[in-house]
Design a protein around this motif. Sequence first.
Motif, PDB file in Angstrom:
ATOM      1  N   THR A 196      -1.921  19.626 -12.504  1.00  0.00           N
ATOM      2  CA  THR A 196      -3.171  19.872 -11.762  1.00  0.00           C
ATOM      3  C   THR A 196      -4.311  19.017 -12.321  1.00  0.00           C
ATOM      4  OG1 THR A 196      -3.787  21.813 -13.103  1.00  0.00           O
ATOM      5  CG2 THR A 196      -2.488  22.205 -11.094  1.00  0.00           C
ATOM      6  N   LYS A 197      -4.009  17.723 -12.502  1.00  0.00           N
ATOM      7  CA  LYS A 197      -4.999  16.745 -12.952  1.00  0.00           C
ATOM      8  C   LYS A 197      -5.157  15.654 -11.905  1.00  0.00           C
ATOM      9  CE  LYS A 197      -4.524  17.267 -17.952  1.00  0.00           C
ATOM     10  NZ  LYS A 197      -4.332  16.557 -19.252  1.00  0.00           N
ATOM     11  N   LYS A 198      -6.253  14.927 -11.973  1.00  0.00           N
ATOM     12  CA  LYS A 198      -6.511  13.831 -11.053  1.00  0.00           C
ATOM     13  C   LYS A 198      -6.432  12.521 -11.816  1.00  0.00           C
ATOM     14  CE  LYS A 198      -7.624  12.241  -6.981  1.00  0.00           C
ATOM     15  NZ  LYS A 198      -6.682  12.354  -5.855  1.00  0.00           N
ATOM     16  N   PHE A 199      -5.503  11.652 -11.414  1.00  0.00           N
ATOM     17  CA  PHE A 199      -5.337  10.366 -12.061  1.00  0.00           C
ATOM     18  C   PHE A 199      -6.177   9.296 -11.341  1.00  0.00           C
ATOM     19  CE2 PHE A 199      -0.742  11.737 -13.277  1.00  0.00           C
ATOM     20  CZ  PHE A 199      -1.254  12.634 -14.199  1.00  0.00           C
ATOM     21  N   ILE A 200      -6.297   8.146 -11.981  1.00  0.00           N
ATOM     22  CA  ILE A 200      -7.045   7.014 -11.415  1.00  0.00           C
ATOM     23  C   ILE A 200      -6.040   6.081 -10.753  1.00  0.00           C
ATOM     24  CG2 ILE A 200      -8.603   5.101 -11.928  1.00  0.00           C
ATOM     25  CD1 ILE A 200      -9.313   6.697 -14.544  1.00  0.00           C
ATOM     26  N   HIS A 201      -6.095   6.010  -9.424  1.00  0.00           N
ATOM     27  CA  HIS A 201      -5.109   5.238  -8.668  1.00  0.00           C
ATOM     28  C   HIS A 201      -5.661   3.866  -8.274  1.00  0.00           C
ATOM     29  CE1 HIS A 201      -2.102   8.493  -7.748  1.00  0.00           C
ATOM     30  NE2 HIS A 201      -3.138   9.213  -8.175  1.00  0.00           N
ATOM     31  N   PHE A 202      -4.811   2.844  -8.407  1.00  0.00           N
ATOM     32  CA  PHE A 202      -5.133   1.512  -7.926  1.00  0.00           C
ATOM     33  C   PHE A 202      -4.113   1.102  -6.872  1.00  0.00           C
ATOM     34  CE2 PHE A 202      -7.154   1.719 -12.062  1.00  0.00           C
ATOM     35  CZ  PHE A 202      -8.416   1.229 -11.772  1.00  0.00           C
ATOM     36  N   GLY A 203      -4.527   0.210  -5.994  1.00  0.00           N
ATOM     37  CA  GLY A 203      -3.649  -0.229  -4.918  1.00  0.00           C
ATOM     38  C   GLY A 203      -3.986   0.454  -3.605  1.00  0.00           C
ATOM     39  N   LYS A 204      -3.457  -0.090  -2.528  1.00  0.00           N
ATOM     40  CA  LYS A 204      -3.694   0.474  -1.205  1.00  0.00           C
ATOM     41  C   LYS A 204      -3.176   1.906  -1.144  1.00  0.00           C
ATOM     42  CE  LYS A 204      -1.162  -2.905  -0.115  1.00  0.00           C
ATOM     43  NZ  LYS A 204      -0.204  -3.794   0.566  1.00  0.00           N
ATOM     44  N   PRO A 205      -3.868   2.841  -0.512  1.00  0.00           N
ATOM     45  CA  PRO A 205      -4.995   2.670   0.404  1.00  0.00           C
ATOM     46  C   PRO A 205      -6.377   2.709  -0.260  1.00  0.00           C
ATOM     47  CG  PRO A 205      -4.337   4.950   0.436  1.00  0.00           C
ATOM     48  CD  PRO A 205      -3.398   4.241  -0.512  1.00  0.00           C
ATOM     49  N   ASP A 206      -6.444   2.784  -1.596  1.00  0.00           N
ATOM     50  CA  ASP A 206      -7.754   2.816  -2.244  1.00  0.00           C
ATOM     51  C   ASP A 206      -8.474   1.486  -2.037  1.00  0.00           C
ATOM     52  OD1 ASP A 206      -7.644   5.501  -3.583  1.00  0.00           O
ATOM     53  OD2 ASP A 206      -5.839   4.616  -4.414  1.00  0.00           O
ATOM     54  N   THR A 207      -9.788   1.516  -2.146  1.00  0.00           N
ATOM     55  CA  THR A 207     -10.589   0.389  -1.674  1.00  0.00           C
ATOM     56  C   THR A 207     -10.726  -0.768  -2.662  1.00  0.00           C
ATOM     57  OG1 THR A 207     -12.614   1.450  -2.479  1.00  0.00           O
ATOM     58  CG2 THR A 207     -11.980   1.895  -0.200  1.00  0.00           C
ATOM     59  N   GLN A 208     -10.329  -0.574  -3.930  1.00  0.00           N
ATOM     60  CA  GLN A 208     -10.610  -1.620  -4.925  1.00  0.00           C
ATOM     61  C   GLN A 208     -10.016  -2.971  -4.541  1.00  0.00           C
ATOM     62  OE1 GLN A 208      -9.128   1.325  -5.661  1.00  0.00           O
ATOM     63  NE2 GLN A 208     -10.025   2.246  -7.500  1.00  0.00           N
ATOM     64  N   MET A 209      -8.744  -2.970  -4.108  1.00  0.00           N
ATOM     65  CA  MET A 209      -8.089  -4.232  -3.762  1.00  0.00           C
ATOM     66  C   MET A 209      -8.758  -4.898  -2.572  1.00  0.00           C
ATOM     67  SD  MET A 209      -4.047  -3.388  -4.233  1.00  0.00           S
ATOM     68  CE  MET A 209      -3.554  -4.949  -3.532  1.00  0.00           C
ATOM     69  N   PHE A 210      -9.128  -4.101  -1.577  1.00  0.00           N
ATOM     70  CA  PHE A 210      -9.779  -4.652  -0.393  1.00  0.00           C
ATOM     71  C   PHE A 210     -11.141  -5.242  -0.757  1.00  0.00           C
ATOM     72  CE2 PHE A 210      -6.813  -1.520   1.294  1.00  0.00           C
ATOM     73  CZ  PHE A 210      -6.208  -2.229   2.320  1.00  0.00           C
ATOM     74  N   MET A 211     -11.886  -4.543  -1.592  1.00  0.00           N
ATOM     75  CA  MET A 211     -13.192  -5.032  -2.007  1.00  0.00           C
ATOM     76  C   MET A 211     -13.064  -6.326  -2.807  1.00  0.00           C
ATOM     77  SD  MET A 211     -16.433  -4.737  -1.916  1.00  0.00           S
ATOM     78  CE  MET A 211     -16.779  -3.044  -1.389  1.00  0.00           C
ATOM     79  N   TYR A 212     -12.095  -6.355  -3.720  1.00  0.00           N
ATOM     80  CA  TYR A 212     -11.887  -7.566  -4.512  1.00  0.00           C
ATOM     81  C   TYR A 212     -11.529  -8.742  -3.609  1.00  0.00           C
ATOM     82  CZ  TYR A 212     -10.000 -10.833  -7.936  1.00  0.00           C
ATOM     83  OH  TYR A 212      -9.758 -11.963  -8.693  1.00  0.00           O
TER      84      TYR A 212
END
Length: 282
Positions: A196-212
């Motif tokens: 029941t923890k929240k991790f830091i996700h990279f990659g689609k669908p998150d916006t970091q790759m699109f913004m970069y």
Amino acid sequence: MMEILSFFAVAEKYKAVFLDSYGVIKNHKGLIEGAQNTIDFLRSRDIAIRILTNDASRSQQQQAESFLKLGLKGIDTHEIVTSGMMAKQFLQQKILGGRIAYLGTENSAEYILQSGLEHVAIRDVQFDAIDDISAFVFLDDEGFDWNTDINKTVNLLRRRNIPVIVANSDKLYPVSRNDVSVATGGIAKLVENMLTKKFIHFGKPDTQMFMYAYDELNLSGSFSKQEILMVGDNLNTDILGGNKFGLKTTLVLSGNTSAADAELQINASGIIPDYICASIVS
């Protein structure tokens, strides 16, 4: 009834095309036949290309070399954006001391964990010496013992309240025409739910790759989001990510989403692409 359009007719409406890799350019057999012709077509129309992949196991240079080995020519390293790049940048900027523990292969660790900090595979972690572990990274889905190493991951993260980075958000990846395997994002989601923890996700669908990719693209020209087409085979990563970022999206039926169940998946998910094409080669 779905309308299946010609990819060439769709793509030439745009100034730039963002392409997913697996299921769009290549598959379990190798390079999709005709992919080189499509790249050449886009180049001939002065359409900028960027490849956005949820791959945390290779650097941009290694990705470019792997495309070349498959027979795809003319892809420059700056045209490749990976989730591993995003995770690497985060670690370099945010994790300034201690050791970084990871689940995955040594190859991906060598690429992503070049922050100057010591990194250690979860299999080599000793629980009587974990006070200096300052972060944990889910790297990729190979190179570890599922039973032992995932259990060790769970127990480490129960004992240490540290940032957890998921360098590849894909839950599944195809290994044949009909079969899939569990990917890093699926393992991370399992552990997330258990703890029941929240991790830091990279990659689609998150916006970091699109913004970069968007910012990097605009270093060499002027592109609005309405002038960029995102092309992918997965509704939940490629199409959702493109939609959220404000790009036009094309679902291709050459990978994770088949023609037989595409309409059902679209209706069930509520994730709606702007266009549907059989592949990028037609």
